[in-house]
Write a protein that holds these residues in place. Structure first.
Motif, PDB file in Angstrom:
ATOM      1  N   ASN A  41      60.453  30.549 -25.872  1.00 29.42           N
ATOM      2  CA  ASN A  41      60.879  30.500 -24.485  1.00 29.42           C
ATOM      3  C   ASN A  41      62.119  31.362 -24.211  1.00 29.42           C
ATOM      4  OD1 ASN A  41      58.601  28.927 -23.919  1.00 29.42           O
ATOM      5  ND2 ASN A  41      59.789  27.226 -23.766  1.00 29.42           N
ATOM      6  N   GLY A  42      62.768  31.716 -25.239  1.00 32.06           N
ATOM      7  CA  GLY A  42      63.886  32.802 -25.043  1.00 32.06           C
ATOM      8  C   GLY A  42      65.144  31.706 -24.972  1.00 32.06           C
ATOM      9  N   ASN A  43      65.103  30.342 -25.020  1.00 37.78           N
ATOM     10  CA  ASN A  43      66.092  29.485 -24.720  1.00 37.78           C
ATOM     11  C   ASN A  43      66.252  28.143 -25.807  1.00 37.78           C
ATOM     12  OD1 ASN A  43      64.017  28.255 -23.378  1.00 37.78           O
ATOM     13  ND2 ASN A  43      65.382  27.105 -22.127  1.00 37.78           N
ATOM     14  N   PRO A  70      69.697  26.199 -20.891  1.00 36.27           N
ATOM     15  CA  PRO A  70      68.952  26.027 -19.584  1.00 36.27           C
ATOM     16  C   PRO A  70      67.912  27.213 -19.335  1.00 36.27           C
ATOM     17  CG  PRO A  70      71.413  25.932 -19.057  1.00 36.27           C
ATOM     18  CD  PRO A  70      71.252  26.318 -20.661  1.00 36.27           C
ATOM     19  N   GLY A  71      66.831  26.770 -18.719  1.00 40.68           N
ATOM     20  CA  GLY A  71      65.786  27.763 -18.668  1.00 40.68           C
ATOM     21  C   GLY A  71      64.335  26.872 -18.427  1.00 40.68           C
ATOM     22  N   VAL A  72      63.427  27.568 -19.289  1.00 40.48           N
ATOM     23  CA  VAL A  72      62.070  27.052 -19.397  1.00 40.48           C
ATOM     24  C   VAL A  72      62.292  25.760 -20.211  1.00 40.48           C
ATOM     25  CG1 VAL A  72      59.590  27.534 -20.197  1.00 40.48           C
ATOM     26  CG2 VAL A  72      61.248  29.269 -19.542  1.00 40.48           C
ATOM     27  N   VAL A 151      55.051  39.399 -22.275  1.00 42.30           N
ATOM     28  CA  VAL A 151      55.513  38.604 -22.661  1.00 42.30           C
ATOM     29  C   VAL A 151      54.597  38.090 -24.121  1.00 42.30           C
ATOM     30  CG1 VAL A 151      56.024  35.934 -22.764  1.00 42.30           C
ATOM     31  CG2 VAL A 151      56.548  37.482 -20.846  1.00 42.30           C
ATOM     32  N   GLY A 152      55.290  37.889 -25.205  1.00 37.23           N
ATOM     33  CA  GLY A 152      54.602  37.646 -26.568  1.00 37.23           C
ATOM     34  C   GLY A 152      54.494  36.295 -26.390  1.00 37.23           C
ATOM     35  N   GLY A 164      54.601  28.348 -27.094  1.00 36.26           N
ATOM     36  CA  GLY A 164      55.635  28.615 -26.002  1.00 36.26           C
ATOM     37  C   GLY A 164      55.587  30.214 -26.014  1.00 36.26           C
ATOM     38  N   LYS A 165      56.262  30.703 -25.099  1.00 29.91           N
ATOM     39  CA  LYS A 165      56.455  32.292 -24.739  1.00 29.91           C
ATOM     40  C   LYS A 165      57.841  32.702 -25.154  1.00 29.91           C
ATOM     41  CE  LYS A 165      52.497  32.393 -22.398  1.00 29.91           C
ATOM     42  NZ  LYS A 165      51.422  33.191 -22.620  1.00 29.91           N
TER      43      LYS A 165
END
Length: 184
Positions: A41-43, A70-72, A151-152, A164-165
């Motif tokens: 999720n980048g986070n 913080p985020g997804v 998005v991968g 996840g993404k």
């Protein structure tokens, strides 16, 4: 004197030390210096510090740090038993049974095999975990990049099953970090 030094070298060789007691391992200031790689999720970041996989491959125990920014939210299905202690920040942790806890530093959790957990945070959090799982290796990860503009999706190995993404660029940036885990 040469024979004395030779005898010391022979006594301290790995072959002769294998029969001695195992030495403990130490990672100084891991909480502030160990940087786990991005997993979702980048986070969401997770990385093993130590694993007994090489000496106990049938029932390995691994430990490391998990960081969520913080985020997804991260939805995670445990395929092994894990314990976690919150070190910094806070998490909102919930499961399929309806339990929901606002976790802060010092809180300890037991996630049984098969539990489906959602991790969320407003400010970010760091936790230490230990579980009966093999350490994560790069050849256990399938990273699927659809295109640079999309998005991968990634899937980790069966011992650490998280779906996840992540942005394609984030996945490419972290291949180097994952390669370090494999060689470490």
């Amino acid at each position: 004197m040469g024979s004395y030094i030779s005898s010391l070298i022979k006594k301290s060789s790995p072959k002769n030390m294998a029969s001695g007691p195992p030495a403990f391992k130490h990672y100084a200031k891991a909480q502030s210096t160990f940087k786990p790689p991005l997993i979702a999720n980048g986070n969401a970041f997770l990385g093993d510090i130590f694993s007994s996989e090489k000496v106990a491959p049938k029932a390995p125990i691994s430990c490391g740090l998990y960081r969520l920014e913080p985020g997804v939210p991260l939805d995670y299905t445990y395929t092994y038993h894990e314990m976690k202690i919150i070190l910094e920040g806070d998490f909102t942790i919930s499961d399929e049974t309806g339990q929901k806890v606002h976790a802060v530093a010092g809180d300890v959790f037991n996630f049984p095999k098969g539990s489906k957990i959602r991790f969320e945070t407003e400010k970010g959090g760091l936790a230490f975990y230990t579980g009966q799982a093999s350490s994560m290796r790069i050849n256990d990860i399938n990273l699927i990049i659809v295109s640079k503009s999309k998005v991968g999706e990634f899937i980790t190995h069966t011992n650490r099953q998280a779906v996840g993404k992540a942005s394609p660029d984030a996945g490419q940036r972290n291949l180097g970090k994952l390669a370090q885990i494999r060689s470490g």
